[in-house]
Design a protein around this motif. Structure first.
Motif, mmCIF file in Angstrom:
data_model
loop_
_atom_site.group_PDB
_atom_site.id
_atom_site.type_symbol
_atom_site.label_atom_id
_atom_site.label_comp_id
_atom_site.label_asym_id
_atom_site.label_seq_id
_atom_site.Cartn_x
_atom_site.Cartn_y
_atom_site.Cartn_z
ATOM 1 N N ILE A 8 0.857 -1.172 0.000
ATOM 2 C CA ILE A 8 0.000 0.000 0.000
ATOM 3 C C ILE A 8 0.904 1.236 0.000
ATOM 4 O O ILE A 8 1.855 1.315 0.780
ATOM 5 C CB ILE A 8 -0.902 0.016 1.250
ATOM 6 C CG1 ILE A 8 -1.741 -1.261 1.298
ATOM 7 C CG2 ILE A 8 -1.775 1.256 1.263
ATOM 8 C CD1 ILE A 8 -2.737 -1.390 0.179
ATOM 9 N N ASP A 13 -10.214 -6.520 -4.137
ATOM 10 C CA ASP A 13 -9.969 -6.381 -2.703
ATOM 11 C C ASP A 13 -8.733 -5.526 -2.449
ATOM 12 O O ASP A 13 -8.726 -4.677 -1.548
ATOM 13 C CB ASP A 13 -9.791 -7.763 -2.052
ATOM 14 C CG ASP A 13 -11.097 -8.515 -1.930
ATOM 15 O OD1 ASP A 13 -12.156 -7.866 -2.102
ATOM 16 O OD2 ASP A 13 -11.066 -9.739 -1.681
ATOM 17 N N GLN A 72 -9.402 -1.969 -3.188
ATOM 18 C CA GLN A 72 -10.200 -1.373 -2.117
ATOM 19 C C GLN A 72 -9.310 -0.973 -0.949
ATOM 20 O O GLN A 72 -9.504 0.092 -0.340
ATOM 21 C CB GLN A 72 -11.272 -2.371 -1.660
ATOM 22 C CG GLN A 72 -12.322 -1.773 -0.743
ATOM 23 C CD GLN A 72 -13.104 -0.679 -1.442
ATOM 24 O OE1 GLN A 72 -13.453 -0.816 -2.606
ATOM 25 N NE2 GLN A 72 -13.375 0.401 -0.744
ATOM 26 N N GLN A 73 -8.328 -1.776 -0.620
ATOM 27 C CA GLN A 73 -7.379 -1.413 0.443
ATOM 28 C C GLN A 73 -6.593 -0.157 0.060
ATOM 29 O O GLN A 73 -6.361 0.719 0.889
ATOM 30 C CB GLN A 73 -6.412 -2.568 0.686
ATOM 31 C CG GLN A 73 -7.053 -3.832 1.237
ATOM 32 C CD GLN A 73 -6.047 -4.960 1.378
ATOM 33 O OE1 GLN A 73 -4.943 -4.765 1.879
ATOM 34 N NE2 GLN A 73 -6.406 -6.148 0.921
ATOM 35 N N GLN A 74 -6.202 -0.082 -1.208
ATOM 36 C CA GLN A 74 -5.498 1.112 -1.665
ATOM 37 C C GLN A 74 -6.364 2.357 -1.515
ATOM 38 O O GLN A 74 -5.900 3.416 -1.082
ATOM 39 C CB GLN A 74 -5.074 0.933 -3.124
ATOM 40 C CG GLN A 74 -3.981 -0.114 -3.317
ATOM 41 C CD GLN A 74 -3.723 -0.383 -4.783
ATOM 42 O OE1 GLN A 74 -4.636 -0.360 -5.597
ATOM 43 N NE2 GLN A 74 -2.478 -0.636 -5.122
ATOM 44 N N GLN A 87 -8.802 2.898 0.595
ATOM 45 C CA GLN A 87 -8.981 3.273 2.002
ATOM 46 C C GLN A 87 -7.804 4.095 2.515
ATOM 47 O O GLN A 87 -7.963 4.939 3.402
ATOM 48 C CB GLN A 87 -9.171 2.007 2.846
ATOM 49 C CG GLN A 87 -10.485 1.303 2.589
ATOM 50 C CD GLN A 87 -10.581 -0.028 3.311
ATOM 51 O OE1 GLN A 87 -9.657 -0.449 4.004
ATOM 52 N NE2 GLN A 87 -11.710 -0.715 3.151
ATOM 53 N N THR A 88 -6.627 3.839 1.973
ATOM 54 C CA THR A 88 -5.457 4.632 2.345
ATOM 55 C C THR A 88 -5.420 5.942 1.580
ATOM 56 O O THR A 88 -5.070 6.995 2.115
ATOM 57 C CB THR A 88 -4.167 3.843 2.046
ATOM 58 O OG1 THR A 88 -4.193 2.626 2.785
ATOM 59 C CG2 THR A 88 -2.931 4.645 2.427
#
Length: 420
Positions: free
Chosen positions: A143, A178, A181-183, A185-186
């Motif tokens: 990330i 997925d 999506q984590q990227q 959120q950051t």
């Protein structure tokens, strides 16, 4: 080399420029640089190439745009720089010296990073950069770490979550989404809090679960004019949300682009717009709604086999043209009736149709309005070779003036009776 590059090396007192002078490829890179480059910027780029450990060491590793003329002088300064990931062995952002070197390119306005895991705070010190583009492959292992500083100099920001279809084939679609999506959120908190002067925002190929509500309270609400959310999973309800919730929060937003998405119908957007109490600024600011290459585009074409669907979607787009009277760019083929509406919006429909709370255009302004309409028709002669917009203004303007004159006569009679 051109005259602008005939610079005496002895005049460059900065030892940093020649710290790689003993490198076996130092001279070869200088000789291989484009003749348009100013010699100082040429030396800086040679040092960057060596520091970045590109392999093979060649000018193919970077794409450079040069400002050749400024105030009638040939200057050859670098304005845009992009690293080609095919030539890099390491993440460029991990090289601490990179951003220090970029500060020496004082004319640099656009920077594109294809491979990155960390962008240091030193990016804020780049003197002229106002356009940052980040490309994140779906198979990126980490990330990204973003700068912990505001970047008020940035006017345009572009982020693509994948490029040229180079996904790692070992990853399933669900795994890719997925990770994206984590990227997000950051990334999104940083985006909405650290770029207060943003004029243009482009986000491409993000996952279908993109949280549009995160844009409602962004710090660039009063400056953003262009929003691109293309190549994504946005659907018909998302478009309705953008037009009725996002658009009213951005008083200067004039262009919304959602091409290559999953918009199958304009009816939810049309219904939502009719039922919403949109502010006047939202109705008059939007000039472009790019819906190109969406499933709904087929149903807007004249030869669509399902006549009922065609009529329903045509009515929905007509509703959008009626509400947003300055909207005149759609980027999809339209049947003649809708094309005419789009033309009328461009030629000045908003000037002759009265909205609640707005005054009618004064009669003294009509010569200017007609001249403006004719000029716009001439500008678009190669695309729209007809004077429909001009005819519209004359036709509707005449009726509106008659109505106004009748009201004025009625007021005069009333005043005379009151005085009598």
């Amino acid at each position: 080399m051109s005259e602008s590059n005939h610079v005496d090396i002895a005049s460059f007192r900065d030892p940093w420029l020649f710290r790689h002078a003993n490198h076996p490829n130092f001279t070869r890179l200088i000789q291989g640089g484009t003749n348009e480059l100013h010699f100082y910027d040429l030396l800086v780029l040679v040092n960057i190439l060596i520091d970045a450990q590109v392999e093979p060491l060649s000018w193919d590793a970077v794409e450079v745009e040069v400002e050749v003329e400024l105030e009638d002088q040939v200057i050859g300064r670098v304005t845009s720089l992009q690293f080609d990931r095919r030539y890099t062995r390491n993440d460029l952002a991990d090289h601490a010296a990179l951003f220090g070197a970029l500060q020496r390119l004082t004319f640099l306005t656009k920077l594109t990073l294809d491979i990155w895991s960390r962008i240091p705070d030193e990016i804020a010190a780049l003197p002229s950069m106002n356009y940052l583009e980040l490309v994140v492959p779906s198979n990126h292992a980490t990330i990204p770490v973003l700068p912990n500083v505001d970047l008020p100099q940035l006017l345009a920001f572009c982020m693509t979550f994948n490029k040229d279809g180079d996904d790692d084939s070992s990853l399933e679609s669900a795994e890719i989404n997925d990770f994206k999506q984590q990227q997000l959120q950051t990334f999104l908190p940083w985006l909405t809090q650290r770029l207060p002067s943003l004029f243009s925002l482009s986000l491409s190929e993000f996952p279908p679960s993109f949280p549009l509500q995160s844009l409602e309270t962004a710090c660039f609400q009063n400056t953003l004019e262009m929003l691109y959310l293309g190549c994504s999973g946005l659907d018909s309800q998302d478009l309705a949300y953008i037009l009725t919730v996002i658009l009213p929060s951005y008083p200067n937003l004039r262009s919304i682009s959602v091409p290559y998405s999953r918009i199958e119908s304009l009816q939810p957007a049309a219904t939502a717009v009719k039922e919403s109490d949109l502010p006047h600024t939202a109705k008059r600011s939007l000039t472009c709604l790019d819906i190109g290459c969406n499933p709904v585009c087929e149903m807007l074409e004249t030869d669509w086999s399902e006549q009922q669907e065609h009529e329903a979607e045509s009515a929905a787009l007509k509703c959008l043209f009626d509400v947003f009277k300055t909207l005149h760019i759609i980027h999809t083929p339209l049947p003649p009736n809708l094309l005419n509406l789009m033309r009328l919006n461009y030629y000045g429909r908003t000037l002759v149709e009265m909205d609640e709370g707005q005054r009618l255009l004064p009669k003294s302004m009509w010569p200017c309005v007609l001249e403006r309409a004719e000029k716009k028709r001439e500008d678009l002669e190669y695309v729209w070779n007809d004077p429909s917009g001009l005819y519209y203004l004359v036709r509707h303007g005449h009726s509106l003036f008659l109505e106004t004159e009748e009201k004025q006569e009625s007021l005069k009679r009333k005043r005379s009776l009151d005085l009598g």
